[in-house]
Design an enzyme around this catalytic site. Structure first.
Site, PDB file in Angstrom:
ATOM      1  N   GLU A   1       0.925  -1.237  -0.025  1.00 24.90           N
ATOM      2  CA  GLU A   1      -0.059  -0.137   0.030  1.00 24.90           C
ATOM      3  C   GLU A   1       0.924   1.428  -0.018  1.00 24.90           C
ATOM      4  OE1 GLU A   1      -3.384   0.218  -0.053  1.00 24.90           O
ATOM      5  OE2 GLU A   1      -3.545  -2.083   0.183  1.00 24.90           O
TER       6      GLU A   1
ATOM      7  N   CYS B   1      -2.508   9.303   2.806  1.00 28.74           N
ATOM      8  CA  CYS B   1      -2.086   8.850   1.475  1.00 28.74           C
ATOM      9  C   CYS B   1      -3.090   9.194   0.180  1.00 28.74           C
ATOM     10  CB  CYS B   1      -1.555   7.365   1.730  1.00 28.74           C
ATOM     11  SG  CYS B   1      -3.335   6.392   2.045  1.00 28.74           S
TER      12      CYS B   1
END
Ligand code: NAD
Length: 430
Positions: free
Chosen positions: A210, A244
């Site tokens: 990720e 993010c």
């Protein structure tokens, strides 16, 4: 450098005992975490506040609430998802029957970052446990109060042969990556993602990565500008831009750029006041990141914000105008409260500009025009995204969350988390 061979061996032996394959055992573990997080809510809020100055409301929503919802979803569905499923068999195979039997991988490693230090550590852990694995969690050294709280939550409530938190810096990760885990789940930067992938290649360990990237917010000329401004500013400036999936930059149609910037400025004033208070706004995580971000303030023209205070690691929500693709701020993921704005005249130009660069983790598009929505979402490859919104595609457990290309591989949340930590064994029975 410590040696984690013994810990991993213990977890492998425990896994072999078959205990984690019992769904009641998994549910008990998830319930223990849920109860701890519920009864230690204030401790969690305090730890995240000490590490990042994150406001209570944000910790409740994005760190605690999201994880608890994920646990509840697992508890509800775990029995169904774990069950062996019969599937059709082609006539050519005679009287045979076919099954898909979900099985946990075994011993898993979760490495997490600092920006949502609870959510990004515990949500993958919940997936690993729900699917019936053992787990070692290595949280970020940059949020030491939260890491130590997580160590308390796990190490005081679980035996180390089942779930264990190892606190430490890069050397700790490096040492853990030398061990032969059955699955690695990493959240962090693209650069470190490559290191993890290289380490995993040596043992052919499957991984989920990720990662980050530059996620654009494209604003077309027909967009509802009040809505776009509110949702872009909301997604960007929460957690001081250290999210993010925060919009990294804005690509605005040149007809509406000026008006959009004006409205973002109004949103900022309405949300934080004329002067954003350094004592209540989230901190930049470290001096190193502060210095990196401060250098961007010389790029283009300052349209809004720009105040900094190194002692408090504070950078005001900032809007940069007259930015070009060559500016420093456009080279890598910003990961701070600085929003550069670029323009386009034709949608195809915006599409080409994004496609010329590494695949983003998220993409946001503001337009009412369904043809444009189709065009952009069909042509550009990115992890996931939203039309007329930012960030919220990652807060529903019905949508798998993950990147593609440079922004990562694999996905999690809800059923996708269970599937990520599960091997689906195919069986033909005659
Ligand atoms: P990072 O890559 O520096 O660190 C992440 C973890 O890896 C930490 O636990 C750290 O100790 C460890 N680590 C650091 N260097 C290492 C090395 N050389 N070898 C092995 N392990 C190492 O990332 P960060 O600064 O903590 O987090 C910010 C980054 O994470 C941003 O790029 C952001 O976009 C990304 N991110 C992605 C997601 C997502 O879900 N896709 C979520 C949050 C953050």
């Amino acid at each position: 450098m410590e040696n984690y061979q013994e810990l991993v061996q213990k977890q492998k032996s425990f896994f072999r005992s078959g205990k984690t394959k019992e769904t009641a055992f998994r549910k008990q573990a998830l319930t223990t975490i849920k109860e701890y997080m519920t009864s230690h809510q204030q401790d969690i809020i305090d730890a995240v506040k000490a590490d990042l100055n994150k406001p209570e409301e944000e910790t409740n929503r994005a760190e605690i609430g999201l994880v608890l919802a994920e646990i509840d979803f697992m508890l509800e569905n775990l029995d169904t998802w774990s069950a062996t499923q019969e599937v059709p068999t082609p006539k050519t195979h005679g009287e045979a029957k076919s099954f898909i039997q979900p099985e946990p991988y075994g011993s898993t490693l979760v490495i997490s970052p600092w920006n949502y230090p609870v959510q990004l550590a515990v949500a993958p852990l919940v997936g690993a446990i729900a699917a019936g694995n053992t787990a070692v969690l290595k949280p970020s050294e940059l949020t030491p109060n939260t890491s130590s709280l997580l160590a308390g939550m796990i190490n005081e409530n679980f035996k180390e042969e089942y779930i264990h938190v190892v606190e430490g810096e890069v050397e700790t990760s490096t040492a853990l990556l030398k061990e032969n885990f059955d699955y690695i789940f990493f959240t962090g930067s693209t650069g470190v993602g490559r290191i993890v992938a290289e380490a995993a290649a040596k043992t052919l360990t499957p991984t989920t990565l990720e990662l980050g990237g530059k996620s654009p917010a494209i604003v077309h000329k027909d967009a509802d500008l009040d809505q776009a401004a509110a949702r872009i500013a909301g997604g960007k400036f929460m957690n001081a831009g250290q999210t993010c999936v925060a919009p990294d930059y804005v690509l605005a149609h040149s007809d509406v750029k000026e008006a959009l910037m004006q409205k973002i400025k109004e949103v900022k004033t309405n949300t934080y006041g004329d002067v954003v208070p350094a004592d209540t706004y989230p901190h930049v995580v470290s001096g190193k990141h502060f210095d990196r971000l401060k250098n961007f303030l010389d790029n283009g023209e300052l349209y809004m914000g720009g105040r900094t205070d190194k002692e408090n690691l504070f950078i005001e929500p900032t809007l940069l105008d007259q930015i070009t693709w060559e500016d420093d701020v456009m080279q890598d993921e910003i990961f701070g409260p600085i929003l550069p704005v670029l323009t386009f005249d034709e949608v195809s130009e915006a599409v080409e500009a994004v496609m010329d660069r590494p695949k983003p983790l998220a993409l946001y598009l503001f337009t009412k025009d369904e043809e444009v929505q189709n065009d952009v979402f069909t042509n550009i490859s990115f992890g996931g995204g939203a039309i007329n919104d930012t960030i919220n595609h990652m807060t529903t457990h019905y949508l798998p969350f993950g990147g593609v290309g440079n922004s990562g591989m694999g996905a999690y949340h809800g059923k996708a988390s269970f599937d990520t930590f599960t091997h689906f064994k195919s069986v033909l029975k005659r």
